[in-house]
Write an enzyme that holds these catalytic residues in place. Structure first.
Site, short mmCIF file in Angstrom:
data_model
loop_
_atom_site.label_atom_id
_atom_site.label_comp_id
_atom_site.label_asym_id
_atom_site.label_seq_id
_atom_site.Cartn_x
_atom_site.Cartn_y
_atom_site.Cartn_z
N GLY A 138 -4.53 -9.13 3.96
CA GLY A 138 -5.24 -8.27 3.02
C GLY A 138 -4.62 -8.14 1.65
N CYS A 166 15.77 13.21 -13.74
CA CYS A 166 16.97 13.44 -12.94
C CYS A 166 16.91 12.79 -11.57
CB CYS A 166 17.25 14.95 -12.80
SG CYS A 166 16.19 15.81 -11.61
N SER A 168 -4.44 -10.33 -2.16
CA SER A 168 -4.77 -11.51 -2.98
C SER A 168 -3.49 -12.05 -3.63
CB SER A 168 -5.79 -11.14 -4.04
OG SER A 168 -5.28 -10.11 -4.87
N ASN A 192 0.84 -1.20 0.00
CA ASN A 192 0.00 0.00 0.00
C ASN A 192 0.87 1.25 0.00
OD1 ASN A 192 -2.11 -1.79 0.25
ND2 ASN A 192 -2.24 -1.59 2.48
N ASP A 211 -0.35 4.18 1.17
CA ASP A 211 -1.15 5.12 1.96
C ASP A 211 -0.51 5.56 3.28
OD1 ASP A 211 -1.59 2.87 3.66
OD2 ASP A 211 -3.43 2.35 2.58
N GLY A 225 -11.41 -13.85 0.52
CA GLY A 225 -11.35 -14.38 -0.84
C GLY A 225 -10.06 -15.16 -1.08
N HIS A 272 5.93 -0.36 -2.70
CA HIS A 272 5.53 0.35 -3.92
C HIS A 272 5.61 1.86 -3.78
CE1 HIS A 272 3.07 -3.46 -5.19
NE2 HIS A 272 4.37 -3.62 -5.29
ZN LIG Z 1 14.41 16.58 -12.84
#
Ligand SMILES: [Zn+2]
Length: 277
Positions: free
Chosen positions: A216, A125, A218, A97, A99, A244, A114
């Site tokens: 949480g 740059c 998949s 996540n 967040d 799931g 991520h």
């Molecule tokens: Zn730049």
């Protein structure tokens, strides 16, 4: 709610945790891959870099959406993992996540696999700046845009701080202040790779743990699934809490098919007691 198999698997062990979008749904951030969610069409890095109109629309929506992400609060699941880290059960969290809710909840050892919504990077740059600093520049270039978008309503926060808003063709985007290059949220998009040192850091967290707990996710995306495969390959037990099916179910010692928040809250109630017994 009870999960004796899960408690037994985790008790007395150092637990590395891998979290995904299902972790944040109780904070109001939709999981586009959840069983109850509409199908999504996630943005690719190629769309972003090759299409100026797409990029303009992206930034217009992001200009409205990112502050909703910024206002989002951690839920009981995030707080439970922070408490479990504090009590020595959880060694760290690898999250897919962007967040920052684990950090907001107080977890100290977080790998943002991520990236995060709160930083922007120049693709030319490598210069980085905070999303808040960019917000001031975007607001100056597009006075009142965010307020007008809010006024028409229909804002939906998506996992990448995108939001649904019309009338984006007049939006002025901002280029890198250092080189004039292309700015992008410092988030790993589809078609991009997670930086190597970040992946190595996450592998180390798994290597040093006694158990890997997935919460949480998949595990649809390889960038997360590889840690489950890695753990299983080393004989490190894998537990999965997810509503799931997941791609890792066949590799899991324990799979609990439920939402994250109540189950993690239960673990944070039970595990320290189990460990001190
Ligand atoms: Zn730049």
């Amino acid at each position: 709610m009870q999960a004796p198999e899960l408690v037994t698997l985790l008790q007395g062990r150092r637990v590395a945790v891998l979290t995904g979008a299902g972790m944040s749904t109780d904070s109001g951030i939709p999981d586009y891959r959840g069983p109850d969610s509409p199908p999504s069409n996630p943005m690719t890095i190629r769309q972003f870099t090759s299409d100026p109109v797409f990029r303009q629309r992206y930034w217009a929506r992001n200009h409205v959406g990112w502050r909703h992400m910024d206002d989002t609060l951690p839920n009981a699941g995030h707080r439970a993992l922070a408490a479990l880290e504090h009590s020595g059960v959880v060694s760290g969290v690898i999250t897919q996540n962007v967040d920052l809710l684990h950090t907001k909840a107080g977890t100290r050892n977080v790998i943002n696999l991520h990236g995060t919504y709160a930083e922007v990077i120049c693709l030319d740059c490598g210069h980085t700046m905070t999303r808040a600093a960019l917000a001031e520049m975007l607001e100056a270039a597009n006075p009142g845009f965010a307020e007008r978008a809010e006024a028409v309503g229909g804002i939906a926060v998506a996992p990448d701080a995108d939001a649904v808003v019309g009338d984006t063709s007049s939006f002025t985007i901002i280029d890198c202040t250092e080189c004039g290059g292309m700015l992008k949220p410092n988030i790993v998009y589809f078609g991009e790779s997670v930086p190597k040192d970040r992946v190595a850091h996450a592998y180390t967290m798994v290597d040093e743990a006694d158990t890997l707990l997935v919460a949480g996710s998949s595990l649809t995306v390889f960038s997360g699934f590889r840690f489950v495969r890695h753990a299983a390959g080393l004989g490190i037990p894998v537990a999965i809490i997810n509503r799931g099916r997941t791609r890792g179910d066949d590799l899991a010692t324990v799979k609990i098919d439920t939402g994250c928040s109540p189950m993690l809250a239960l673990l944070s109630d039970e595990l320290p007691i189990v460990m001190s017994a």
